[in-house]
Design an enzyme around this catalytic site. Structure first.
Site, PDB file in Angstrom:
ATOM      1  N   HIS A 138       0.872  -1.134  -0.122  1.00 53.34           N
ATOM      2  CA  HIS A 138       0.026   0.151   0.030  1.00 53.34           C
ATOM      3  C   HIS A 138       0.714   1.199  -0.002  1.00 53.34           C
ATOM      4  O   HIS A 138       2.049   1.360   0.524  1.00 53.34           O
ATOM      5  CB  HIS A 138      -0.998  -0.179   1.010  1.00 53.34           C
ATOM      6  CG  HIS A 138      -0.393   0.276   2.318  1.00 53.34           C
ATOM      7  ND1 HIS A 138      -1.120  -0.132   3.862  1.00 53.34           N
ATOM      8  CD2 HIS A 138       0.530   0.823   2.991  1.00 53.34           C
ATOM      9  CE1 HIS A 138      -0.543   0.136   4.680  1.00 53.34           C
ATOM     10  NE2 HIS A 138       0.533   0.892   4.318  1.00 53.34           N
ATOM     11  N   GLU A 143      -5.086   0.337  -0.333  1.00 47.89           N
ATOM     12  CA  GLU A 143      -4.658  -0.983  -0.184  1.00 47.89           C
ATOM     13  C   GLU A 143      -5.045  -1.622  -1.351  1.00 47.89           C
ATOM     14  O   GLU A 143      -5.401  -1.184  -2.440  1.00 47.89           O
ATOM     15  CB  GLU A 143      -5.870  -1.603   0.967  1.00 47.89           C
ATOM     16  CG  GLU A 143      -5.846  -1.001   2.433  1.00 47.89           C
ATOM     17  CD  GLU A 143      -4.588  -1.100   3.061  1.00 47.89           C
ATOM     18  OE1 GLU A 143      -3.575  -1.770   2.765  1.00 47.89           O
ATOM     19  OE2 GLU A 143      -4.680  -0.825   4.412  1.00 47.89           O
TER      20      GLU A 143
END
Ligand code: F6R
Length: 244
Positions: A138, A143
């Site tokens: 990330h 994410e």
């Protein structure tokens, strides 16, 4: 892409700070995007040292943090706001007046995202962004699987991210489940990007990000497409970048 492999975390911090300092010295009103986390702490320490010795003035920069937890009081010691105050702003004799970090507890989350984008837009855009990389690839709190076309947005934190923070929060159950983050679209519009990675634990994901396919599954891999990327790593983090 420029890759700088430093001997250890201390040298990485000096090099990263030098890149930030050079930006600010040539353009005192630079717009900076800044990370929190373990990796940039040393960089902030070096920047504070430069200010104390009268070599650097950060008071005119416009600073934007990349991300923040949600569902946490703003003054919680584990909030990114508290981190920035502790490690940088309160250490400076002359901190910048212009610092924007999203609230960790906004009354209106979408409004908070819009206000951040508007504030950024008013500056004309980020000149230099410093990024770290999470163990799952990330950047900010983008994410794996996050679409690239997002600006500031509300995020559900990946379990890997929450696990990494469990000790700091006194157990996994206490780690916030959500965050708010500058999106990949906004990150890719930053004029210059410096990506930092330190420690053996980052070696594999860094190699995937820099040498593997560009995919939303490894968010940092999108940086391969950025026209001005400098990657600063220490030797342990560079461990998987060289062929035997
Ligand atoms: C935090 C941020 C994150 C961190 C990443 C690495 O503001 O943007 O993407 O940079 O999780 O964190 P550390 O440096 O603690 O390994």
């Amino acid at each position: 892409m420029k890759l700088l492999i430093e001997r250890n975390a201390q040298d990485l911090s000096s090099t990263a700070a030098r890149l930030v300092a050079r930006q600010v010295l040539t353009q005192p009103r630079s717009v900076l995007a800044l990370p929190t986390g373990d990796t940039p702490r040393g960089m902030y320490e070096v920047l504070v040292g430069l200010e104390q010795r009268g070599l650097l003035d950060l008071s005119h920069v416009r600073a934007f943090n990349l991300d923040e937890y949600l569902d946490l009081p703003e003054d919680d010691p584990r909030s990114f706001r508290s981190y920035m105050v502790r490690h940088l702003w309160e250490q400076l004799a002359a901190p910048p007046a212009d610092w924007f970090i999203p609230s960790s507890n906004p009354a209106d989350e979408q409004g908070e995202c819009a206000a951040y984008e508007e504030a950024l837009c008013r500056t004309g855009g980020v000149d230099l962004a410093v990024l770290g990389i999470g163990p799952n690839g990330h950047i900010g709190f983008n994410e794996p699987g996050t679409p690239w076309a997002l600006g500031m947005h509300v995020v559900t934190l990946a379990e890997a991210t929450r696990h990494k923070e469990a000790a700091r929060f006194g157990g996994l159950a206490n780690v916030p489940r959500r965050g708010i983050s500058m999106g990949i679209k906004t990150i890719m519009r930053c004029g210059r990007i410096v990506l930092l990675a330190s420690g053996e634990g980052k070696a594999e994901i860094l190699a995937r990000a820099l040498l593997g396919p560009v995919t939303t599954e490894v968010p940092a891999s999108v940086l391969q497409l950025h026209p001005w990327l400098t990657v600063v790593v220490d030797q342990p983090a560079a461990g998987a970048l060289t062929t035997p």
